[in-house]
Design a protein around this motif. Sequence first.
Motif, PDB file in Angstrom:
ATOM      1  N   TYR A 202      -5.695   7.164  -4.507  1.00 58.43           N
ATOM      2  CA  TYR A 202      -4.387   7.340  -3.857  1.00 58.43           C
ATOM      3  C   TYR A 202      -4.571   7.567  -2.366  1.00 58.43           C
ATOM      4  CZ  TYR A 202       0.013   9.751  -2.595  1.00 58.43           C
ATOM      5  OH  TYR A 202       1.189  10.137  -2.006  1.00 58.43           O
ATOM      6  N   PRO A 204      -1.887   8.563   0.681  1.00 65.44           N
ATOM      7  CA  PRO A 204      -0.503   8.851   1.049  1.00 65.44           C
ATOM      8  C   PRO A 204      -0.100   8.294   2.408  1.00 65.44           C
ATOM      9  CG  PRO A 204      -1.863  10.779   1.404  1.00 65.44           C
ATOM     10  CD  PRO A 204      -2.748   9.756   0.749  1.00 65.44           C
ATOM     11  N   TYR A 231      -3.096   3.463  -5.805  1.00 68.37           N
ATOM     12  CA  TYR A 231      -1.759   3.920  -5.477  1.00 68.37           C
ATOM     13  C   TYR A 231      -1.707   4.223  -3.981  1.00 68.37           C
ATOM     14  CZ  TYR A 231      -1.344   4.815 -10.521  1.00 68.37           C
ATOM     15  OH  TYR A 231      -1.326   4.692 -11.892  1.00 68.37           O
ATOM     16  N   GLN A 233       1.260   4.965  -0.389  1.00 68.99           N
ATOM     17  CA  GLN A 233       2.588   4.963   0.222  1.00 68.99           C
ATOM     18  C   GLN A 233       2.420   4.862   1.721  1.00 68.99           C
ATOM     19  OE1 GLN A 233       5.309   7.776  -1.414  1.00 68.99           O
ATOM     20  NE2 GLN A 233       6.885   7.455   0.142  1.00 68.99           N
ATOM     21  N   GLU A 234       3.287   4.088   2.356  1.00 68.75           N
ATOM     22  CA  GLU A 234       3.179   3.855   3.792  1.00 68.75           C
ATOM     23  C   GLU A 234       4.573   3.840   4.416  1.00 68.75           C
ATOM     24  OE1 GLU A 234       2.405   3.089   7.646  1.00 68.75           O
ATOM     25  OE2 GLU A 234       1.013   3.829   6.140  1.00 68.75           O
ATOM     26  N   TYR A 240       2.903  -1.556   5.478  1.00 71.60           N
ATOM     27  CA  TYR A 240       3.098  -1.608   4.027  1.00 71.60           C
ATOM     28  C   TYR A 240       2.955  -3.035   3.515  1.00 71.60           C
ATOM     29  CZ  TYR A 240       6.112  -2.278  -0.073  1.00 71.60           C
ATOM     30  OH  TYR A 240       6.637  -2.688  -1.271  1.00 71.60           O
ATOM     31  N   ASN A 256       1.821  -0.404  -7.342  1.00 69.22           N
ATOM     32  CA  ASN A 256       1.795   1.040  -7.091  1.00 69.22           C
ATOM     33  C   ASN A 256       1.775   1.393  -5.607  1.00 69.22           C
ATOM     34  OD1 ASN A 256       1.657   1.642  -9.882  1.00 69.22           O
ATOM     35  ND2 ASN A 256      -0.536   1.206  -9.884  1.00 69.22           N
ATOM     36  N   ALA A 258       3.922   1.901  -2.385  1.00 67.63           N
ATOM     37  CA  ALA A 258       5.333   2.180  -2.123  1.00 67.63           C
ATOM     38  C   ALA A 258       5.603   2.261  -0.625  1.00 67.63           C
ATOM     39  CB  ALA A 258       5.742   3.482  -2.801  1.00 67.63           C
ATOM     40  N   THR A 262       6.092   9.718   2.848  1.00 69.38           N
ATOM     41  CA  THR A 262       5.407  10.449   1.789  1.00 69.38           C
ATOM     42  C   THR A 262       5.785  11.927   1.782  1.00 69.38           C
ATOM     43  OG1 THR A 262       3.535   8.938   2.047  1.00 69.38           O
ATOM     44  CG2 THR A 262       3.150  10.925   0.764  1.00 69.38           C
ATOM     45  N   PRO A 266       8.303  11.384  -1.651  1.00 69.74           N
ATOM     46  CA  PRO A 266       7.075  10.914  -2.316  1.00 69.74           C
ATOM     47  C   PRO A 266       7.387  10.069  -3.544  1.00 69.74           C
ATOM     48  CG  PRO A 266       7.480  13.219  -2.828  1.00 69.74           C
ATOM     49  CD  PRO A 266       8.488  12.841  -1.784  1.00 69.74           C
ATOM     50  N   GLN A 267       6.659   8.947  -3.677  1.00 65.22           N
ATOM     51  CA  GLN A 267       6.892   8.039  -4.803  1.00 65.22           C
ATOM     52  C   GLN A 267       5.909   8.247  -5.951  1.00 65.22           C
ATOM     53  OE1 GLN A 267       9.654   5.774  -4.785  1.00 65.22           O
ATOM     54  NE2 GLN A 267      10.041   7.271  -3.167  1.00 65.22           N
ATOM     55  N   HIS A 268       4.939   9.135  -5.774  1.00 67.52           N
ATOM     56  CA  HIS A 268       3.964   9.408  -6.839  1.00 67.52           C
ATOM     57  C   HIS A 268       3.836  10.918  -7.025  1.00 67.52           C
ATOM     58  CE1 HIS A 268       2.760   5.599  -4.743  1.00 67.52           C
ATOM     59  NE2 HIS A 268       2.787   5.151  -5.972  1.00 67.52           N
TER      60      HIS A 268
END
Length: 649
Positions: A202, A204, A231, A233-234, A240, A256, A258, A262, A266-268
Amino acid sequence: MSQLANFVWGIADQLRGVYKPNSYGDVILPMTILRRMECVMEPHRATITQLAKVGRPDTLELLVRDQTGLTFYNTSPYSLATILEEPENLAGNLNAYLDGFSGNVADLFAAYKFDREIETLDNSDRLYLVLDKFSRVDLGPDALTNAQMGTMFEDLIRRFAAASNETAGEHFTPRDAVRLLVDLLVEPDGDVLTGSVVRTVYDPTAGTGGMLSVLDERLTEMNDRAQVVMYGQELNAQSYAICKSELIGKGQDADNIALGDTLANPQHYDQRFDYVLSNPPYGGDWKASQAQVLAEVDKLGDNSRFPGGTPAISDGQMLFLQLVATKLRPASEGGGRAGIVLNGSPLFTGGAESGPSNIRRWLLESDLVDAIVALPTDMFYNTGIATYMWVLDSAKADERKGKVQLIDAREFFTKLRRNLGSKNKEIGDSDRARILRIYSNFDEQTEDDQRYSKVLEPADFGYHEITVEQPLQLRFEVTDDALAAVTATKQVDKLSEENRAALLAGLETLRGQTWMDRSSFVTALRKASKDAGFTLPTPLVKVLWSKIGVHDDDAVICRDKHGDPEPDTDLRDTEIVPFDRDITDYFDTEVKPHVPLAWIDHAKTKVGYEIPFTRIFYKYVPPRPLEQIDAELDELATEIVQLLRKVEA
């Protein structure tokens, strides 16, 4: 591989005059991934078309994945070649082609804002030329393996970043730094990463996905049977899109990844991972996320993503430092390891019990900090400041439990022949190998490496901040300066003109006298004012004696109603006492001999943590001998005289 990358980037020649060089990637990158997906889908187009006729929209993705192994699809009848068959409707057909992609990749082109680029290319009569060039490039799996496609796409990303030097480092971390961070993370896994294992990763602050990709490559290299699930997120839409494009181009599942903030969204949120890595913005504020972050901390407290508290609003790095720690699998589930690149401020900024200090305290007392590595300066594209890699571990090996390893790697670098923005150093293979050896050897370093590694305990970074008070001792004399200070106060200014005149008249009667005891002065002050026609209220008495009195070591100590000495706030001071020193012993040894009347106000004692990296690795360099300095000065003086003679001649 580089020839193919050169060819693809060479298509940018069609963009000259319409785009600036630092914007070529806005067209080249999305077109490259579009062509790759088209080539990958080509053998399966008939199957996808048939499935689209019989399958429901909500099950089509599963059907395609089951029968073709693809994680995406396109249901339109178009391809780049067929779009070129209708030159008069290029833009409309290309947009229709993009609209036919499955939902999990459709947002990719929206994030690139590719519809805007299509319009620009169409209006400038460049769209046909670009589509024609890309339609002739074979980016299929037979021509390029997933690994080769990933390498080529990374090459294109680097070229794009190099053309945008002013912002390259914001979303693109140099590969040499990433490789070091990844190798530090996986170093303990050499013996356990065997068989058909699954590892979750992951990021973030995913940026363009470089960290995820390098960690995936490293784990696969260690075990080709390992399944790596990524996984991320950006926040930045284009980064992204690039991140997602790279994963798709390498044949990996990008579902995964997103888009969004973050910290705030947060998406996770509920997931925990085997590896977490991040390179958050240095010194970036978190005002945009403040409301959501504070609400989470207020509601969940120690169970939030920020159990150590919040730092100053001006620097969000320490929020991400806590975030990567809390996203690790707990020790009960096998634990996890995190790596994050930060500047120097999280090591020491903030005093005792400030937000940053409390965050350090939580990390250290929770035994999450495994190692901190000081990197060379000038390592990143957009900054030359000192940077540090923090390695966190939620399930340390027995020999590392209760320990923190500091590694000074500031001297381990190779100079670049040409600067890349602010970057003029890189960590070469031999440099990285030495750093990893120092990390692996832990507290059993070779003679050559000893000075680059320190193994300490969390308590070594802790301290008590004690407040040292000294007694209030005041001498009282009514002078012009004292009267000016009195009349400047709000309390005196608010008096009626009659009372103010009476007060000043009473003070004038006290001129020429000196009091070394406050109680005696207050008695005289009250009497003088009353005799002048104004009875002083108690609050005003305190204002007057505090403005007139000046410190005097020979004066009588002022005491409160309990008989205890009153502290002089002007003489108040603080002392830092390391955890390994007894507070009373420190005070008696270091403070009392210099200020015999001082005492500690224990109610004000605070606990703080800092990691003084530079001080720990400080090396004393003795000054040069005076004889050597004198010789150099004489030599310079001689040169100056010779130059002056030439000028005169």
